[in-house]
Design an enzyme around this catalytic site. Structure first.
Site, PDB file in Angstrom:
ATOM      1  N   CYS A 186       0.886  -1.161   0.000  1.00 62.14           N
ATOM      2  CA  CYS A 186       0.000   0.000   0.000  1.00 62.14           C
ATOM      3  C   CYS A 186       0.920   1.204   0.000  1.00 62.14           C
ATOM      4  O   CYS A 186       1.560   1.493   1.005  1.00 62.14           O
ATOM      5  CB  CYS A 186      -0.921   0.026   1.216  1.00 62.14           C
ATOM      6  SG  CYS A 186      -1.931   1.530   1.262  1.00 62.14           S
ATOM      7  N   CYS A 197      -0.702   4.401   2.438  1.00 67.85           N
ATOM      8  CA  CYS A 197      -0.682   4.295   3.897  1.00 67.85           C
ATOM      9  C   CYS A 197      -0.376   2.855   4.252  1.00 67.85           C
ATOM     10  O   CYS A 197       0.764   2.446   4.211  1.00 67.85           O
ATOM     11  CB  CYS A 197      -1.960   4.815   4.526  1.00 67.85           C
ATOM     12  SG  CYS A 197      -3.479   4.300   3.740  1.00 67.85           S
ATOM     13  N   SER A 198      -1.357   2.079   4.566  1.00 65.17           N
ATOM     14  CA  SER A 198      -1.091   0.680   4.861  1.00 65.17           C
ATOM     15  C   SER A 198      -2.381  -0.119   4.823  1.00 65.17           C
ATOM     16  O   SER A 198      -2.656  -0.898   5.718  1.00 65.17           O
ATOM     17  CB  SER A 198      -0.443   0.526   6.223  1.00 65.17           C
ATOM     18  OG  SER A 198      -1.320   1.040   7.185  1.00 65.17           O
ATOM     19  N   CYS A 199      -3.169   0.078   3.779  1.00 70.95           N
ATOM     20  CA  CYS A 199      -4.371  -0.729   3.619  1.00 70.95           C
ATOM     21  C   CYS A 199      -3.931  -2.191   3.544  1.00 70.95           C
ATOM     22  O   CYS A 199      -2.918  -2.513   2.929  1.00 70.95           O
ATOM     23  CB  CYS A 199      -5.112  -0.335   2.349  1.00 70.95           C
ATOM     24  SG  CYS A 199      -5.716   1.366   2.425  1.00 70.95           S
TER      25      CYS A 199
END
Lengths: 205, 110
Positions: A109, A112-114
């Site tokens: 991702c 962000c950090s999906c």
């Protein structure tokens, strides 16, 4: 006793301290609770669920089933959320991507950090870190090599960039030497990293 | 794989609380995941611009920034309200003997 070295504020000698982050979290939780937006007991339940009940094992069981049940595998590749729903599990906005000798898949991702939490639990620290987020796209082969994964030259690498609306689960290739294994045995060798695409499942004797 | 093992899910309890609050507020419909992702990625960009190494260690700081921002933008609690509650919690900590549970009382608010 070194207590009196900290005599700049006599109250603190006998009191407690909360860090800035603790203060901010407590303040937010108090306000949200007072306004009826959250329930502290429900928050504790969420934390407990993610710390103990949800983890990469959910994803591993899905992969093991796909390895042993061709109809389920096809359903998973067609519509992962729906196929996982038939197992009584939740996997929202999920797309399964299959590794083949021609194509290896790796998930990142960049924004962000999906991450597919329901399948893999919480993301590892390196997944959230800038070096992985930026390098996985530019130099996936280099990232894989750093992680000890070497692919044949003829295998292409496809990088999937997650978003809030689409998360990816890599369906790794079933390793040789696992013929006749049960779903449980297979699930045990499906690592979290193999479902992100940064690792490969290994058949252990 | 070294990263397979021994990695804490949350490094400190506040990180877990911040994580859970975002999930609870989303479940309640306060924001959508696209709104969340946009706000979080913006907070990460801001932090990077301000010199944060963005190594994943400070991730939940960005997470809490995003949460406070969305809560303010949605009109649930302003930054001023949050500051007032933070000061009250700080006061509660000061008067609580070390080791005892810290609880908020009305007289902690100035």
């Amino acid at each position: 006793m070194a207590t009196h070295e900290h005599d700049h504020d006599h109250d603190h000698d006998h009191g407690s301290e909360l860090s800035e982050m603790q203060l901010r979290v407590r303040a937010l939780e108090t306000v949200l609770t007072e306004k009826g937006y959250v329930d502290p007991a429900a928050l504790d339940a969420i934390v407990e669920t993610y710390e103990t009940k949800i983890g990469p094992r959910n994803g591993a069981r899905v992969v093991a089933k796909a390895w042993t049940d061709p109809a389920f595998k096809q359903a998973l590749l067609d519509d992962a959320s729906k196929a996982i729903g038939t197992l009584g599990r939740v996997g929202d906005h999920l797309i399964a991507v299959e590794n083949t000798p021609q194509q290896h898949n790796i998930v990142v991702c960049t924004l962000c950090s999906c991450y597919p939490w329901e399948m893999l639990g919480l993301p590892p620290v390196w997944y959230k870190a800038a070096p992985y987020r930026s390098r996985a796209v530019k130099d996936p082969r280099g990232v894989l090599a750093d992680l000890g994964v070497t692919l044949p030259k003829e295998t292409g690498i496809r990088v999937w960039d997650s978003t809030a609306e689409t998360r990816f689960l890599v369906l790794p290739m079933r390793p040789a030497g696992t013929e006749g294994w049960s779903e449980e045995q297979l699930a045990a060798i499906v690592t979290r990293d193999s479902m992100i695409g940064t690792g490969l499942p290994q058949a252990q004797p | 794989m070294p990263q397979e093992c021994g990695e804490p899910v949350f490094r400190e309890p506040w990180e877990a609380q911040a994580f859970a609050m975002a999930l609870a507020l989303h479940a309640r419909g306060l924001f959508t995941w696209p709104e969340w992702a946009a706000t979080l990625s913006d907070e990460i960009k801001r932090a990077q611009a301000a010199g944060d190494p963005d190594t994943g260690e400070t991730y939940y700081r960005h997470w809490l920034n995003a949460l406070e921002r969305l809560v303010a933008e949605k009109g649930v609690a302003s930054a001023e309200t949050l500051t007032r509650y933070q000061e009250a919690w700080d006061h509660a900590a000061d008067r609580t003997p070390h080791g005892a549970p810290i609880e908020l009382r009305p007289d902690d608010f100035k």
